[in-house]
Design an enzyme around this catalytic site. Structure first.
Site, short mmCIF file in Angstrom:
data_model
loop_
_atom_site.label_atom_id
_atom_site.label_comp_id
_atom_site.label_asym_id
_atom_site.label_seq_id
_atom_site.Cartn_x
_atom_site.Cartn_y
_atom_site.Cartn_z
N SER A 178 -6.17 -3.53 2.30
CA SER A 178 -6.62 -2.99 1.00
C SER A 178 -6.88 -4.06 -0.05
O SER A 178 -6.61 -3.87 -1.23
CB SER A 178 -5.61 -1.96 0.48
OG SER A 178 -5.59 -0.84 1.31
N GLU A 201 0.82 -1.22 0.00
CA GLU A 201 0.00 0.00 0.00
C GLU A 201 0.85 1.27 0.00
O GLU A 201 0.37 2.35 0.38
CB GLU A 201 -0.93 -0.02 1.21
CG GLU A 201 -1.88 -1.19 1.20
CD GLU A 201 -2.69 -1.29 2.48
OE1 GLU A 201 -3.73 -0.59 2.58
OE2 GLU A 201 -2.32 -2.05 3.38
N SER A 213 -11.42 8.06 -0.23
CA SER A 213 -11.41 7.26 1.01
C SER A 213 -12.67 7.52 1.83
O SER A 213 -13.13 8.65 1.95
CB SER A 213 -10.17 7.58 1.85
OG SER A 213 -9.00 7.16 1.19
#
EC number: 6.3.2.4
Length: 382
Positions: A191, A22, A329
């Site tokens: 993720s 990530e 997000s």
């Protein structure tokens, strides 16, 4: 450094990057946080952990922030580093002085697993987010599930597969216990990296092979039939509050909310913020979120992810103790629709970090002088 009112600005050290999958997501989040911090209140320094784990100083991190190629900057720096110094990887923290609060925006391992939190604790400074133990447990999906199950927070059934016990967990055996459709996911990864939805033995074995590239502990989890993905943002320390709830609808044909949907191409994703759910269901998810936050001893912030089945039964999915702060997000978006804008949210997170640090400073650690050691007769030397 002072603002126009003569009040000293807080010096925030923003940490980003990391050696996880990530890394690039963290860079995007950090850029957003940097831009969102009110420069009338804060002096901000930035430090990027490169993919090899080396921490760049503020000046070189800003070069990358401002668009220089990361690999080229590293190629210039690394030959000059004296790795005989045991602190070589983190020595650049000393490039700036008088840091007031550390703000990690590092997703995945080293950022969410308690590693960098241990560094901040050694440096005896406040930091945003959960503590060492809470971060480590929350990052491990297996330990999270064990703890929440113990306290009655509903979550999906699963088994843990390791290289040592893999031969004991065939697709046939797992499907008999968990159903024909299974999810494979590394226990300590984020993720949606290394996650697969499988429906037969061949897919099962391929998914395990790849998942073991990311962790030596892999979850094989039951699939919820036609689930709805619902999210809740939590903010606070010992008295947390929950945001309004949001839901995610992924493009038709996609199996689940994967890495591409989250960070690469969200054009086909529908964010329902806030989502209109039955009152009882919304209340249950909100309470489960707050319960999980307290059970896991989280601090500052966390995003709680849920799956809701066809009968409106919610299942806790996972906790993200350092959720993304990119343009798409959900953590900051959910607070925005709940009445807290981006800049105010950052202010609150910084104050929560300072409050937690001050609370912990009140704890006592007694040191007792042992004096001369006196052994029992049975251990006396001849």
């Amino acid at each position: 450094m002072s603002d126009t009112m003569g009040k000293k600005k807080l010096h925030i050290a923003l940490f980003f990057g990391g050696n996880s999958s990530e890394h690039d997501v963290s860079k995007r989040s950090a850029r957003n946080v940097y831009d969102g911090l009110d420069k009338n209140k804060y002096e901000v320094s930035v430090f990027m952990f490169a993919k090899n784990g080396y921490l760049l100083g503020n000046k070189d991190s800003m070069r990358i922030f401002n668009g220089e190629d990361e690999d080229q900057v590293l190629a210039e720096i690394m030959p000059k580093v004296d790795f005989s110094n045991p602190l070589a990887n983190i020595q650049n923290i000393s490039e700036v002085k008088d840091i007031d609060v550390f703000y990690p925006v590092i997703h995945g391992n080293m950022g969410e697993d308690g590693t960098v939190q241990g560094l901040f604790r050694l440096l005896n400074k406040p930091w945003i987010g959960s503590g060492v133990a809470s971060s480590g447990v929350s990052f491990d999906k297996d330990l999270t599930k064990q703890l929440l199950t113990l306290h009655g927070v509903r979550n999906t059934k699963y088994v843990v597969v390791t290289p040592e016990n893999r031969a004991d967990f065939s697709y046939e055996k797992c499907s008999q216990k968990l159903g024909q459709v299974l999810f494979i996911k590394p226990a300590r990864q984020g993720s949606s990296v290394g996650i697969y939805k499988v429906k037969n033995a061949a897919e099962f074995e391929r998914a395990l092979d790849d998942a073991f590239n990311y962790d030596y502990k892999v979850m094989v989890e039951e699939a919820i039939q036609n689930p709805r993905e619902v999210e809740c943002s939590v903010l606070g320390n010992r008295q947390p509050k929950a945001s309004k709830l949001g839901a995610i609808e992924i493009p038709t044909g996609d199996e689940f909310y994967d890495y591409n949907n989250k960070f690469v191409d969200a054009s086909g994703v529908v964010f329902d913020l806030p989502v209109d759910l039955p009152k009882d269901l919304a209340a249950e998810i909100t309470q489960m979120s707050l319960d999980a936050f307290r059970i896991l001893d989280n601090r500052g912030l966390a995003r709680m992810d849920f799956l809701v089945d066809e009968n409106n039964v919610p299942y806790f999915g996972e906790v993200n103790t350092l959720p993304g702060f990119t343009n798409i997000s959900l953590y900051p978006q959910l607070w925005k629709v709940s009445g807290i804008n981006y800049s105010d949210l950052l202010d609150q997170l910084i104050q929560l970090a300072i409050d937690e640090f001050n609370d912990n400073a009140k704890l006592h650690y007694d040191f007792v002088e042992l004096g001369q050691e006196k052994l029992p007769d049975s251990l006396q030397k001849d």
